[in-house]
Motif scaffolding. Structure first.
Motif, PDB file in Angstrom:
ATOM      1  N   ARG A 122      41.031  32.020  48.283  1.00 40.82           N
ATOM      2  CA  ARG A 122      42.160  32.907  48.039  1.00 40.82           C
ATOM      3  C   ARG A 122      42.437  33.013  46.534  1.00 40.82           C
ATOM      4  O   ARG A 122      42.025  32.137  45.756  1.00 40.82           O
ATOM      5  CB  ARG A 122      43.409  32.387  48.742  1.00 40.82           C
ATOM      6  N   PRO A 123      43.157  34.040  46.103  1.00 42.91           N
ATOM      7  CA  PRO A 123      43.474  34.175  44.675  1.00 42.91           C
ATOM      8  C   PRO A 123      44.227  32.982  44.094  1.00 42.91           C
ATOM      9  O   PRO A 123      44.063  32.672  42.908  1.00 42.91           O
ATOM     10  CB  PRO A 123      44.339  35.443  44.630  1.00 42.91           C
ATOM     11  N   ASP A 124      45.006  32.287  44.916  1.00 40.62           N
ATOM     12  CA  ASP A 124      45.740  31.131  44.399  1.00 40.62           C
ATOM     13  C   ASP A 124      44.888  29.868  44.364  1.00 40.62           C
ATOM     14  O   ASP A 124      45.375  28.793  44.016  1.00 40.62           O
ATOM     15  CB  ASP A 124      47.009  30.880  45.218  1.00 40.62           C
ATOM     16  N   GLN A 125      43.597  29.986  44.700  1.00 38.93           N
ATOM     17  CA  GLN A 125      42.685  28.844  44.694  1.00 38.93           C
ATOM     18  C   GLN A 125      41.591  28.988  43.625  1.00 38.93           C
ATOM     19  O   GLN A 125      40.546  28.353  43.730  1.00 38.93           O
ATOM     20  CB  GLN A 125      42.024  28.693  46.072  1.00 38.93           C
ATOM     21  N   LEU A 126      41.837  29.775  42.602  1.00 46.19           N
ATOM     22  CA  LEU A 126      40.813  30.002  41.585  1.00 46.19           C
ATOM     23  C   LEU A 126      40.294  28.693  41.001  1.00 46.19           C
ATOM     24  O   LEU A 126      39.109  28.542  40.736  1.00 46.19           O
ATOM     25  CB  LEU A 126      41.358  30.875  40.447  1.00 46.19           C
ATOM     26  N   ASP A 127      41.187  27.741  40.780  1.00 43.42           N
ATOM     27  CA  ASP A 127      40.805  26.527  40.060  1.00 43.42           C
ATOM     28  C   ASP A 127      40.761  25.280  40.926  1.00 43.42           C
ATOM     29  O   ASP A 127      40.468  24.204  40.419  1.00 43.42           O
ATOM     30  CB  ASP A 127      41.773  26.294  38.895  1.00 43.42           C
ATOM     31  N   TYR A 128      41.051  25.409  42.201  1.00 41.64           N
ATOM     32  CA  TYR A 128      40.950  24.222  43.064  1.00 41.64           C
ATOM     33  C   TYR A 128      40.648  24.656  44.484  1.00 41.64           C
ATOM     34  O   TYR A 128      41.326  25.516  45.045  1.00 41.64           O
ATOM     35  CB  TYR A 128      42.234  23.402  43.050  1.00 41.64           C
ATOM     36  N   LEU A 129      39.622  24.034  45.055  1.00 44.31           N
ATOM     37  CA  LEU A 129      39.218  24.345  46.423  1.00 44.31           C
ATOM     38  C   LEU A 129      38.608  23.096  47.030  1.00 44.31           C
ATOM     39  O   LEU A 129      37.716  22.498  46.452  1.00 44.31           O
ATOM     40  CB  LEU A 129      38.202  25.491  46.429  1.00 44.31           C
ATOM     41  N   GLU A 130      39.093  22.686  48.189  1.00 43.53           N
ATOM     42  CA  GLU A 130      38.568  21.486  48.826  1.00 43.53           C
ATOM     43  C   GLU A 130      37.233  21.747  49.510  1.00 43.53           C
ATOM     44  O   GLU A 130      36.336  20.905  49.494  1.00 43.53           O
ATOM     45  CB  GLU A 130      39.574  20.940  49.845  1.00 43.53           C
ATOM     46  N   GLU A 131      37.096  22.900  50.136  1.00 38.18           N
ATOM     47  CA  GLU A 131      35.898  23.194  50.922  1.00 38.18           C
ATOM     48  C   GLU A 131      35.047  24.211  50.182  1.00 38.18           C
ATOM     49  O   GLU A 131      35.556  25.237  49.734  1.00 38.18           O
ATOM     50  CB  GLU A 131      36.299  23.737  52.295  1.00 38.18           C
TER      51      GLU A 131
END
Length: 295
Positions: A122-131
Motif C-alpha cells: 500500500r502507499p503507506d508501506q513505502l518504507d516498511y513491509l513485513e511480507e
C-alpha cells in the motif's frame, strides 16, 4: 524504517486465508488486473530505488536489471520476465499470494522457479513491509537470477533446504540465505557493493549497509554465518562480504553434512558480536543498535 522480508522468503502460510489454490501454492499473476494506482506505486518505488542503488549495487545486479523487461512504467509481467530468464539461466518467475511453506519454497527453487509475491504494498508501506511483495521480489531478486553463479546457488539452496529439513538444521542453512541472497555485500572496484535483495529493495538499508558507521562488515565465512543470528525487524548489525560471486558457487558444490555436525556443537553468535577469528573489514560502532536498546 525500511522494507523488510519477514524471513528468508518462506516459513509461513501464504495469503490471508493461509490455504493454497494449487498444490504448489502458485496463482495467476493476473497482470491485466493491476490498477493504474498500483502501477503508479510501482513507478514511485522503482524510480526512487533505481536512482539510489546506481553505483551502490554490484555490477551483476545492474546488468540484470538492464537486460530484463523491468522499467518504471508498469509492474513487470512475470511471463515476459520468465521468457528472458529462461533463455539466460533457465529460471522462471511464478506468482504466489505471499510467503509459502518451507518445502514448497525449496521445491520451487530446486526446479529453478522463483516464487514472487503477486501483490504490491500500500502507499503507506513505502518504507516498511513485513511480507515480501512484487517490488521486493522482482526488483530485489530477479536481476541477480540473470547471473549464472547466483542462478546455480539459489537452485542449490532449494535442494539443500529439503535436506536440511530432514536433518533438523534448517535454521543454520536459512542464515546462509539471509546473509547472502537477502543481505549480502561484495567487494568490487571502488569499494563494497550490494548484491542482497533485502538491501537493494530497501531505500533506507541501501544507505545504512554501506554508509552507516554502526554495523560491522566482516569477510564471509560459512561456519561463522551458520552460527550467527539475524534481525528480521530492523537493520542488520553485521554484513558479510564476499570477495566475488564465485564463492557462492563453491558453496553449491560442498557437502554440508559435516559442516552441520561441526556447527551444531558450537555456540550461537549474536548479530552484533565479533569473534577473534573474524576478518573484520570495518568494525562498527554499534550506535544504532544501542539507541534501539539492543546492547
Amino acid at each position: 524504517m525500511k522494507a523488510r522480508p519477514a524471513s528468508p522468503k518462506h516459513g509461513l502460510a501464504a495469503g490471508e486465508a493461509g490455504r493454497p489454490v494449487r498444490a504448489d501454492w502458485t496463482i495467476d499473476q493476473d497482470w491485466e488486473h493491476y490498477t493504474a494506482q498500483e502501477h503508479a506505486l510501482w513507478k514511485t518505488l522503482f524510480e526512487r530505488q533505481a536512482r539510489l542503488v546506481r553505483g551502490r549495487a554490484c555490477r551483476e545486479f545492474e546488468a540484470g536489471l538492464r537486460d530484463l523487461p523491468i522499467d518504471a512504467d508498469r509492474i513487470p509481467d512475470f511471463r515476459r520476465l520468465s521468457d528472458v530468464l529462461a533463455r539466460r539461466t533457465g529460471w522462471q518467475v511464478v506468482a504466489v499470494p505471499g510467503l509459502v511453506p518451507d518445502e514448497v519454497f525449496f521445491d520451487h527453487l530446486a526446479h529453478r522457479r522463483f516464487p514472487a509475491g503477486q501483490f504490491i504494498r500500500r502507499p503507506d508501506q513505502l518504507d516498511y513491509l513485513e511480507e515480501p511483495d512484487v517490488f521486493h521480489d522482482v526488483f530485489g531478486h530477479v536481476p541477480m537470477l540473470m547471473h549464472p553463479v547466483l542462478a546455480d546457488f539459489v537452485q542449490a539452496y532449494g535442494q539443500g533446504g529439503l535436506r536440511a529439513q530432514r536433518l533438523g538444521v534448517l535454521h543454520h542453512l536459512a542464515r546462509v540465505y539471509w546473509y547472502t541472497v537477502e543481505f549480502g555485500l561484495i567487494s568490487q572496484e571502488g569499494g563494497l557493493r550490494i548484491y542482497g535483495s533485502g538491501i537493494i529493495s530497501s531505500h533506507a538499508e541501501s544507505l545504512f549497509a554501506l554508509d552507516h558507521p554502526s554495523p560491522h562488515r566482516v569477510r564471509f565465512d560459512l561456519e561463522r554465518v551458520m552460527r550467527t543470528r539475524y534481525r528480521i525487524d530492523d537493520f542488520q548489525e553485521i554484513y558479510f562480504v564476499l570477495h566475488d560471486l564465485d564463492e557462492l558457487l563453491d558453496l553449491a558444490r560442498i557437502d554440508f553434512a559435516p559442516v552441520y555436525e561441526r556447527v551444531r556443537r558450537l555456540p550461537e553468535i549474536e548479530p552484533g558480536e565479533l569473534g577473534a577469528e573474524d576478518e573484520v573489514l570495518a568494525r562498527g560502532t554499534g550506535a544504532y543498535a544501542a539507541r534501539a536498546g539492543r546492547s
